[in-house]
Design a protein around this motif. Structure first.
Motif, PDB file in Angstrom:
ATOM      1  N   UNK A  35       1.011  -1.226   0.154  1.00 53.57           N
ATOM      2  CA  UNK A  35      -0.001  -0.059  -0.026  1.00 53.57           C
ATOM      3  C   UNK A  35       0.927   1.394   0.169  1.00 53.57           C
ATOM      4  N   UNK A  36       0.499   2.029  -0.938  1.00 51.46           N
ATOM      5  CA  UNK A  36       1.507   3.283  -0.967  1.00 51.46           C
ATOM      6  C   UNK A  36       0.751   4.686  -0.660  1.00 51.46           C
ATOM      7  N   UNK A  37      -0.518   4.731  -0.650  1.00 55.01           N
ATOM      8  CA  UNK A  37      -1.291   5.591  -0.124  1.00 55.01           C
ATOM      9  C   UNK A  37      -2.461   5.376   0.692  1.00 55.01           C
ATOM     10  N   UNK A  38      -2.904   6.285   1.573  1.00 55.77           N
ATOM     11  CA  UNK A  38      -4.157   5.868   2.379  1.00 55.77           C
ATOM     12  C   UNK A  38      -5.073   6.769   2.117  1.00 55.77           C
ATOM     13  N   UNK A  39      -6.391   6.414   2.030  1.00 58.34           N
ATOM     14  CA  UNK A  39      -7.684   7.339   2.018  1.00 58.34           C
ATOM     15  C   UNK A  39      -8.403   7.132   3.170  1.00 58.34           C
ATOM     16  N   UNK A  40      -8.559   8.096   3.868  1.00 59.49           N
ATOM     17  CA  UNK A  40      -9.372   7.798   5.306  1.00 59.49           C
ATOM     18  C   UNK A  40     -10.789   7.674   5.260  1.00 59.49           C
ATOM     19  N   UNK A  41     -11.429   8.137   4.122  1.00 61.32           N
ATOM     20  CA  UNK A  41     -12.911   8.178   4.054  1.00 61.32           C
ATOM     21  C   UNK A  41     -13.334   8.075   2.630  1.00 61.32           C
ATOM     22  N   UNK A  42     -14.400   7.287   2.206  1.00 59.12           N
ATOM     23  CA  UNK A  42     -14.759   7.275   0.789  1.00 59.12           C
ATOM     24  C   UNK A  42     -15.120   8.544   0.373  1.00 59.12           C
ATOM     25  N   UNK A  43     -15.613   9.528   1.153  1.00 58.71           N
ATOM     26  CA  UNK A  43     -15.826  10.954   0.762  1.00 58.71           C
ATOM     27  C   UNK A  43     -14.607  11.789   0.480  1.00 58.71           C
ATOM     28  N   UNK A  44     -13.484  11.196   0.663  1.00 55.22           N
ATOM     29  CA  UNK A  44     -12.311  12.246   0.788  1.00 55.22           C
ATOM     30  C   UNK A  44     -11.953  12.249  -0.901  1.00 55.22           C
ATOM     31  N   UNK A  45     -11.485  13.247  -1.236  1.00 55.50           N
ATOM     32  CA  UNK A  45     -11.051  13.526  -2.861  1.00 55.50           C
ATOM     33  C   UNK A  45      -9.606  13.666  -2.682  1.00 55.50           C
ATOM     34  N   UNK A  46      -8.879  13.381  -1.624  1.00 57.90           N
ATOM     35  CA  UNK A  46      -7.343  13.163  -1.611  1.00 57.90           C
ATOM     36  C   UNK A  46      -7.082  12.005  -0.779  1.00 57.90           C
ATOM     37  N   UNK A  47      -5.679  11.633  -1.049  1.00 63.03           N
ATOM     38  CA  UNK A  47      -5.172  10.574  -0.386  1.00 63.03           C
ATOM     39  C   UNK A  47      -3.647  10.830   0.159  1.00 63.03           C
ATOM     40  N   UNK A  48      -3.378  10.347   1.157  1.00 60.87           N
ATOM     41  CA  UNK A  48      -1.911  10.528   1.822  1.00 60.87           C
ATOM     42  C   UNK A  48      -1.034   9.569   1.262  1.00 60.87           C
ATOM     43  N   UNK A  49       0.110  10.080   0.850  1.00 53.60           N
ATOM     44  CA  UNK A  49       1.328   9.215   0.225  1.00 53.60           C
ATOM     45  C   UNK A  49       2.028   8.516   1.574  1.00 53.60           C
ATOM     46  N   UNK A  50       2.160   7.412   1.775  1.00 58.73           N
ATOM     47  CA  UNK A  50       2.891   6.382   2.674  1.00 58.73           C
ATOM     48  C   UNK A  50       4.173   6.437   2.266  1.00 58.73           C
ATOM     49  N   UNK A  51       4.725   6.514   1.101  1.00 63.11           N
ATOM     50  CA  UNK A  51       5.951   6.666   0.593  1.00 63.11           C
ATOM     51  C   UNK A  51       6.004   7.648  -0.455  1.00 63.11           C
ATOM     52  N   UNK A  52       7.033   8.329  -0.821  1.00 58.45           N
ATOM     53  CA  UNK A  52       7.248   9.226  -1.832  1.00 58.45           C
ATOM     54  C   UNK A  52       6.911   8.586  -3.104  1.00 58.45           C
ATOM     55  N   UNK A  53       6.152   9.467  -3.958  1.00 55.16           N
ATOM     56  CA  UNK A  53       5.693   8.684  -5.078  1.00 55.16           C
ATOM     57  C   UNK A  53       6.246   9.653  -6.418  1.00 55.16           C
ATOM     58  N   UNK A  54       6.669   8.913  -7.244  1.00 56.74           N
ATOM     59  CA  UNK A  54       7.206   9.362  -8.648  1.00 56.74           C
ATOM     60  C   UNK A  54       6.091   9.500  -9.550  1.00 56.74           C
TER      61      UNK A  54
END
Length: 496
Positions: free
Chosen positions: A1-20
């Motif tokens: 898993x490289x990102x986490x989305x905290x709610x189905x209503x969210x339109x952003x996710x948080x990167x768990x590792x740097x993304x290229x």
């Protein structure tokens, strides 16, 4: 898993590792802990995280783009406040947990046993420090039940209005430290001519002079040297009396924990803060008390807390604090969005709304039972709130004055904070920082991000450490001697 989305209503996710670019839909580099747009977001549209608004797109944002300060703007969100609509009844714990504490004559219980040298004004600060420094480790070794002699000095006490918010707040801090259950005895030192008169404090708050409470001022005693000598003599008389205190089994209901965060990052609201919130729920189930603070850092999340208020009176007090802070920042030509700090933003936080939604998680899910002024005595059991700035030393000073006998501090960027007389433990939001600052961090909540532990498991680990530290186990900040310079009363109002 490289990102986490905290709610189905969210339109952003948080990167768990740097993304290229090209990784997990990213169209540009996304730093670790920063936000990735999950879909196209039009200029002016709400950006959602935690299923809540954290800001508004300041320009069109394409799916996969980096969402941060360059394209996400703060705007005041009109909130509809509800009261007592999200109450989760507390189920009392099946077994009563205990710790080894100092039962005071007041009935309250201390987790430490200090002698405090309190100053009414900065003019007596040097005298207080000289008095405390006279009690070396060699001397204190003769009194094993006394944790130390500590000078609590500050930079105000005069040149301030004789009434009003600032003066009253300083008096509450002094009174609160004098009666905190972690203090076995008090010596109060002043100059004599200051606005913040010791005699007024004694009379106003009912402090009783005697073997465990002494006062003096430099002008009456005859100067600095004589004051220091007299102070040393007074504490020499106190030490054997304070040393007579011993630890006895006490219920966890006697614990009052200050819930604090500093040096926050994007993981604060995902790992450490929710884990502390679970620990708070466990404490509340025991009949204990958690005290959340830092009013600017619940701004934008206060509607979630009013819904948990036991009634409209309690919830209304919280809204009054928010209104005061909006006026306070406006008249001082500031903005509620001055917080987050540069370090917070580097860690992935963008607006105060985003920071607040994560910070509020330290309060768990229990009902909000009371709301208090800065440094006001907290009398309600359960989850409570105390007004304070977001500046950590000033906020913790207020929590200790309010009666907290423990402090729990979460951090993502890293903090070397510690406090006296109430010991402070620190919880790291991510394992990289925990490993880097291992001499300062007590618990690694980064295990939640990797799936090695759940929020509930880390919350239980934190709660169990509260019991151990309440019984005398030293936190890492305590072991390094922190706490002598972290007494910082919130200075409000004009200095004249």
């Amino acid at each position: 898993m490289t990102t986490t989305r905290l709610s189905p209503d969210d339109n952003v996710a948080t990167a768990l590792t740097p993304l290229k670019p090209g990784e997990h839909g990213a169209v540009e580099p996304i730093p670790r802990g920063h936000k990735l747009a999950l879909r196209d977001i039009a200029a002016g549209e709400k950006v959602q995280k935690y299923a809540q608004t954290i800001g508004f797109a300041s320009e069109d944002i394409v799916a996969g783009a980096h969402v941060h300060t360059h394209n996400l703007a703060f705007r005041t969100v009109e909130a509809t406040y509800e009261f007592a609509t999200n109450l989760r009844p507390v189920t009392p714990a099946e077994t009563q947990d205990t710790f080894m504490g100092y039962r005071r004559d007041t009935g309250r219980v201390g987790t430490r046993n200090y002698i405090a040298v309190l100053t009414s004004v900065n003019c007596s600060a040097t005298a207080a420090r000289m008095i405390a420094q006279a009690f070396t480790p060699e001397i204190m070794a003769q009194y094993p039940n006394v944790d130390g002699v500590v000078a609590f000095v500050h930079g105000t006490g005069c040149g301030m209005g004789g009434d009003g918010t600032g003066f009253e707040a300083l008096q509450r801090v002094m009174w609160g430290y004098a009666r905190n259950p972690n203090i076995g005895a008090v010596l109060m030192a002043g100059l004599g001519c200051e606005m913040n008169q010791i005699d007024w404090l004694v009379e106003a708050y009912g402090l009783k002079p005697g073997p465990f409470f002494q006062s003096m001022n430099i002008q009456d005693v005859g100067g600095l040297r004589k004051t220091v000598d007299m102070g040393i003599a007074k504490i020499n008389a106190m030490l054997p009396l304070v040393n007579e205190a011993t630890r006895t089994p006490c219920p966890a209901s006697e614990l009052m924990v200050g819930l604090q965060c500093g040096g926050s990052d994007a993981w604060s609201g995902i790992s450490a803060n929710p884990a502390v919130g679970h620990a708070c729920d466990l404490l509340v189930a025991q009949g204990g008390t958690g005290v959340l603070a830092e009013t600017p850092e619940i701004y934008g999340a206060e509607h979630l807390l009013t819904a948990r208020a036991v009634d409209e009176t309690v919830g209304g007090k919280l809204i009054e604090l928010i209104d005061w802070w909006e006026d306070y920042t406006t008249r001082n030509k500031g903005s509620m969005d001055n917080n987050p700090s540069p370090g917070n933003k580097k860690g992935g936080l963008t607006t105060i709304l985003e920071k607040s939604l994560g910070a509020a998680a330290k309060g768990g899910t229990s009902p909000l039972t009371g709301v208090y002024k800065y440094a006001e005595e907290v009398t309600a059991k359960g989850f409570t709130f105390m007004d304070s700035p977001g500046y950590d030393p000033a906020s913790v000073t207020g929590q200790i004055a309010s009666g907290c006998n423990l402090v729990c501090f979460t951090t993502g960027r890293g903090s070397a904070f510690g406090s006296k007389p109430s010991p402070c433990m620190k919880v790291a939001t991510n394992s990289q920082m925990y490993d880097r600052l291992t001499d300062d961090m007590d618990v690694d909540a980064g295990k939640i991000l990797t799936g090695a532990a759940t929020i509930e498991e880390v919350g239980r680990e934190i709660y169990e450490m509260w019991l151990r530290m309440a019984s005398g186990e030293a936190t890492k900040s305590e072991a390094q001697g922190l706490g002598d310079f972290e007494f910082v009363p919130w200075q409000i109002g004009a200095v004249m």
